[in-house]
Every structure is written in structure tokens, then in C-alpha cells.
Design an enzyme around this catalytic site. Structure first.
Site, PDB file in Angstrom:
ATOM      1  N   HIS A 125       0.818  -1.210   0.000  1.00 28.56           N
ATOM      2  CA  HIS A 125       0.000   0.000   0.000  1.00 28.56           C
ATOM      3  C   HIS A 125       0.854   1.263   0.000  1.00 28.56           C
ATOM      4  O   HIS A 125       1.940   1.286   0.564  1.00 28.56           O
ATOM      5  CB  HIS A 125      -0.954   0.014   1.202  1.00 28.56           C
ATOM      6  CG  HIS A 125      -0.244  -0.004   2.525  1.00 28.56           C
ATOM      7  ND1 HIS A 125      -0.145  -1.140   3.310  1.00 28.56           N
ATOM      8  CD2 HIS A 125       0.395   0.976   3.215  1.00 28.56           C
ATOM      9  CE1 HIS A 125       0.528  -0.854   4.406  1.00 28.56           C
ATOM     10  NE2 HIS A 125       0.872   0.417   4.378  1.00 28.56           N
ATOM     11  N   HIS A 185       5.478   5.783  -1.000  1.00 25.77           N
ATOM     12  CA  HIS A 185       6.316   4.583  -1.082  1.00 25.77           C
ATOM     13  C   HIS A 185       5.513   3.357  -0.682  1.00 25.77           C
ATOM     14  O   HIS A 185       4.431   3.463  -0.100  1.00 25.77           O
ATOM     15  CB  HIS A 185       7.534   4.720  -0.156  1.00 25.77           C
ATOM     16  CG  HIS A 185       7.166   4.838   1.299  1.00 25.77           C
ATOM     17  ND1 HIS A 185       6.835   6.051   1.878  1.00 25.77           N
ATOM     18  CD2 HIS A 185       7.035   3.904   2.284  1.00 25.77           C
ATOM     19  CE1 HIS A 185       6.550   5.862   3.150  1.00 25.77           C
ATOM     20  NE2 HIS A 185       6.651   4.563   3.418  1.00 25.77           N
TER      21      HIS A 185
END
Length: 280
Positions: free
Chosen positions: A132, A221
Site C-alpha cells: 500500500h 512509497h
């Protein structure tokens, strides 16, 4: 499989009770000594069975204390690693495990050093899971705020379009209270503008519900592995080693994790809400 299991009897029900009456004409029940022994465990397991229970697991620390009536909230973009990037990621994970022994797979929490001993385990437990990109801080929301929180997020994200995300840079991160460190892949070019705009949208919803906004300079990220405490120095050295290895490879062999944005979800407690989903 059922036939194999059925062919082996168990005497676990015979302890501590009277023998059951056997109807007349029924076949004679053999004495326990005549029963077959339990089958070898490997015969009861399918060919692709992975014994996760034998792997070392990490122990995580709560980001915030549990309060009755509050639910943990996390808004994020789901990411699945493309098949063509898994081989190079696996090599990077093996190099990281050799330099930093106390790393664990994110969410799955199995020791990376153990996963790296088996290509199948490494791919199934770590590289094939859903990662995620956070669009908001994981925080606690009160139960009476959930409906308005979800409704406002859906309203904000009702006009989204597809775009590409490229996770092109290895980086390390440490959480706010320095209880965990992460080895991650960061978006620094393709997709950065679009994700940054989405973070601002989530910030507004957080602000209206009295929740802390995201970091001022967001760095989108995905985190692959984690470790307890602040081990920034070790992760920096591991990243240098990974980058040196990748720089020696041809452009076709280098790790290129490139995905298309298609969905935003919000996890509240154990329930996952679709905020937006773009059809294929």
C-alpha cells in the site's frame, strides 16, 4: 485427500467415557491395537503446502493505544507487484537479509532470512501480497465519525483517472516514535504529482474530523520489510549494496516496479471500504 484422511482412525474419542453400544449385526469394531497408525504429515499436505508456523515471526508495537469506541483508520492505494519485477526484487531482498538479519515481511511478519531460504515462500508470503501507498496517517477515529469520514472521502475521490506509478528508488523510513524501521521503494518521478494531490484531498477530510494531517513533504512509497527500533545505519548500508548490485546490471535486468493506479481504500478496524475504483 478426504479418502486418505478417512482411512486413518483416531482413538482421541475413546478417553474418559463408556463404550458405545454396537447394534446387532454391525461389523465388529477392531481393538485399538489393530487400528492403523497416524499417517505421515507430509502425506496429508498438498504439494504446494507452505508451513508458515515453522517460521520466526516478529513482534510489532501499537502505533497508538487502544481506546474503547475508537477504530484504527488507514487510507491507501493498494499495490500489487508485477510479475516481471518479482525476480529482481527477490534478489534485492536476499541481499538485504544477508546484511540485516532481523528483517520481517511487512504485515505477514515472517523473518526475511527464513523466507529467502525458499524461493516459493519468498514469492508467496512477501512478493505476491498486496502492498500500500499511504495517503494519510494511520490514526484512531471515533465510532460516530466513521460514516461522515467515509462519505466525505468518496465525495472527494469521485472523479479520479488512471495514472502510472513507478517505484524507482530504494529508501528507508522510521516511524514517528522510532519503534520500527522500514526498507521501502519510493515514488520520486512518475506518479508523484498525482499521489501528492490525492494526499491533499485526504488531508482535508482528516482536518474536518480533527485528525492529524499527513507529512508536509510527502514521500509516497511501499514498504516491503521492517525491523524493530531505529536501524537507519544498517538499512542505509543495505541500500548502497542493493544499488551497487543493480548498477552493474543492464537496463533490461534492473528492477522496475511500475503499476497503474486503479483504486483507493480505507480500512477502519478490520473492515475495508472502497473509496474509489476505476474500471478496467
Amino acid at each position: 485427500m478426504d479418502a486418505l484422511l478417512a482411512s486413518y482412525a483416531s482413538d482421541s474419542d475413546s478417553d474418559g467415557g463408556e463404550a458405545a453400544a454396537v447394534p446387532a449385526g454391525s461389523p465388529e469394531v477392531p481393538e485399538p491395537s489393530a487400528l492403523l497408525p497416524p499417517p505421515p504429515l507430509d502425506l496429508l499436505q498438498p504439494p504446494n503446502f507452505l508451513d508458515y508456523s515453522a517460521m520466526a515471526q516478529g513482534s510489532r508495537v501499537r502505533s497508538f493505544p487502544h481506546v474503547e469506541g475508537n477504530y484504527a483508520v488507514h487510507v491507501y492505494i493498494p499495490v500489487v507487484i508485477p510479475s516481471d519485477a518479482k525476480k529482481q526484487l527477490a534478489l534485492a531482498m536476499k541481499r538485504a537479509a544477508s546484511l540485516v538479519p532481523d528483517l520481517y515481511a511487512v504485515d505477514a511478519d515472517y523473518a526475511l532470512s527464513e523466507l529467502c531460504k525458499d524461493e516459493q515462500k519468498l514469492e508467496k508470503v512477501l512478493l505476491s501480497r498486496e502492498f500500500h501507498v499511504s495517503l494519510g496517517r494511520p490514526v484512531a477515529v471515533q465510532v460516530h465519525q466513521i460514516d461522515s469520514f467515509i462519505a466525505m472521502l468518496r465525495q472527494k475521490f469521485q472523479s479520479q483517472q488512471r495514472y502510472w506509478m513507478e517505484f524507482n528508488k530504494w529508501e528507508h523510513f522510521v516511524n514517528d516514535d522510532c519503534t520500527r524501521s522500514f526498507l521501502s521503494l519510493e515514488v520520486t518521478r512518475t506518479g508523484l504529482l498525482e499521489i501528492s494531490k490525492q494526499i491533499l484531498m485526504v488531508d482535508e477530510v482528516y482536518r474536518r474530523h480533527g485528525l492529524p494531517e499527513f507529512y508536509k513533504n510527502p514521500r509516497p512509497h511501499i514498504s516491503l520489510v521492517w525491523a524493530l527500533g531505529d536501524i537507519s545505519d544498517k538499512l542505509k548500508q543495505a541500500i548502497k549494496d542493493i544499488e551497487k548490485y543493480h548498477s552493474s546490471m543492464s537496463s533490461l535486468q534492473k528492477c522496475n516496479v511500475r503499476c497503474r493506479f486503479s483504486r483507493v481504500v480505507c480500512k477502519v478496524g478490520k473492515k475495508v471500504y472502497d473509496i474509489c475504483r476505476i474500471a478496467d
